[in-house]
Design a protein around this motif. Structure first.
Motif, PDB file in Angstrom:
ATOM      1  N   ALA A  46       0.836  -1.205   0.000  1.00 42.68           N
ATOM      2  CA  ALA A  46       0.000   0.000   0.000  1.00 42.68           C
ATOM      3  C   ALA A  46       0.874   1.260   0.000  1.00 42.68           C
ATOM      4  N   ALA A  47       1.961   1.241   0.769  1.00 47.43           N
ATOM      5  CA  ALA A  47       2.863   2.393   0.806  1.00 47.43           C
ATOM      6  C   ALA A  47       3.529   2.595  -0.550  1.00 47.43           C
ATOM      7  N   ALA A  48       3.921   1.495  -1.190  1.00 43.12           N
ATOM      8  CA  ALA A  48       4.551   1.597  -2.510  1.00 43.12           C
ATOM      9  C   ALA A  48       3.559   2.132  -3.536  1.00 43.12           C
ATOM     10  N   ALA A  50       0.967   4.066  -2.919  1.00 39.68           N
ATOM     11  CA  ALA A  50       0.738   5.481  -2.622  1.00 39.68           C
ATOM     12  C   ALA A  50       1.898   6.335  -3.125  1.00 39.68           C
ATOM     13  N   GLN A  51       3.116   5.842  -2.960  1.00 38.63           N
ATOM     14  CA  GLN A  51       4.282   6.579  -3.435  1.00 38.63           C
ATOM     15  C   GLN A  51       4.262   6.676  -4.961  1.00 38.63           C
ATOM     16  N   GLU A  52       3.896   5.578  -5.607  1.00 44.29           N
ATOM     17  CA  GLU A  52       3.817   5.587  -7.074  1.00 44.29           C
ATOM     18  C   GLU A  52       2.744   6.566  -7.554  1.00 44.29           C
ATOM     19  N   GLN A  53       1.589   6.566  -6.886  1.00 47.52           N
ATOM     20  CA  GLN A  53       0.512   7.486  -7.251  1.00 47.52           C
ATOM     21  C   GLN A  53       0.951   8.924  -7.043  1.00 47.52           C
ATOM     22  N   SER A  54       1.691   9.179  -5.974  1.00 45.39           N
ATOM     23  CA  SER A  54       2.199  10.523  -5.706  1.00 45.39           C
ATOM     24  C   SER A  54       3.141  10.973  -6.817  1.00 45.39           C
ATOM     25  N   MET A  55       3.989  10.065  -7.286  1.00 44.09           N
ATOM     26  CA  MET A  55       4.909  10.400  -8.371  1.00 44.09           C
ATOM     27  C   MET A  55       4.146  10.702  -9.653  1.00 44.09           C
ATOM     28  N   VAL A  56       3.096   9.922  -9.931  1.00 42.90           N
ATOM     29  CA  VAL A  56       2.278  10.153 -11.122  1.00 42.90           C
ATOM     30  C   VAL A  56       1.580  11.502 -11.024  1.00 42.90           C
ATOM     31  N   ASP A  57       1.045  11.810  -9.844  1.00 43.98           N
ATOM     32  CA  ASP A  57       0.371  13.096  -9.650  1.00 43.98           C
ATOM     33  C   ASP A  57       1.332  14.263  -9.837  1.00 43.98           C
TER      34      ASP A  57
END
Length: 114
Positions: A46-48, A50-57
């Motif tokens: 889940a943390a990974a 979220a981090q990936e989604q943050s990078m995409v955003d």
């Protein structure tokens, strides 16, 4: 008749009972460890994500900012009266809920820069 207490090694039933208790305890401990490891793996995944989604955003926001910068560079200079009209329209679009705060800020900066 008085029962005699056995002294020394446990009898067959006592040994079986002790083995059953030890086996049950080991199974419970093992299950707890497996559940804890599974929970940790889920948390890490889940943390990974979220981090990936943050990078995409962040990449999407940067791309939008880059497009706005390019549009500013290509836009011809606008007369003050025209800028005021565009700002009023932009404010109305924001008030109507058609623009987010970020979109409003980008467009406002573009209009004021021209």
């Amino acid at each position: 008749m008085m029962l005699r207490r056995r002294v020394g090694r446990p009898g067959l039933i006592g040994a079986m009972a002790r083995t059953a208790v030890i086996t049950g305890t080991a199974t419970a401990v093992s299950g707890g460890i497996q559940r804890r490891q599974a929970r940790r793996m889920e948390e890490q995944e889940a943390a990974a994500a979220a981090q990936e989604q943050s990078m995409v955003d962040r990449a999407a926001a940067q791309a939008q900012a880059d497009r706005a910068t390019q549009a500013q560079a290509q836009a011809p200079a606008t007369a003050p009266a025209e800028r005021m009209r565009l700002l009023r329209e932009l404010g109305q679009m924001k008030a109507d809920g058609l623009l987010t705060e970020e979109e409003f800020a980008v467009e406002k900066a573009r209009i004021l820069a021209s």
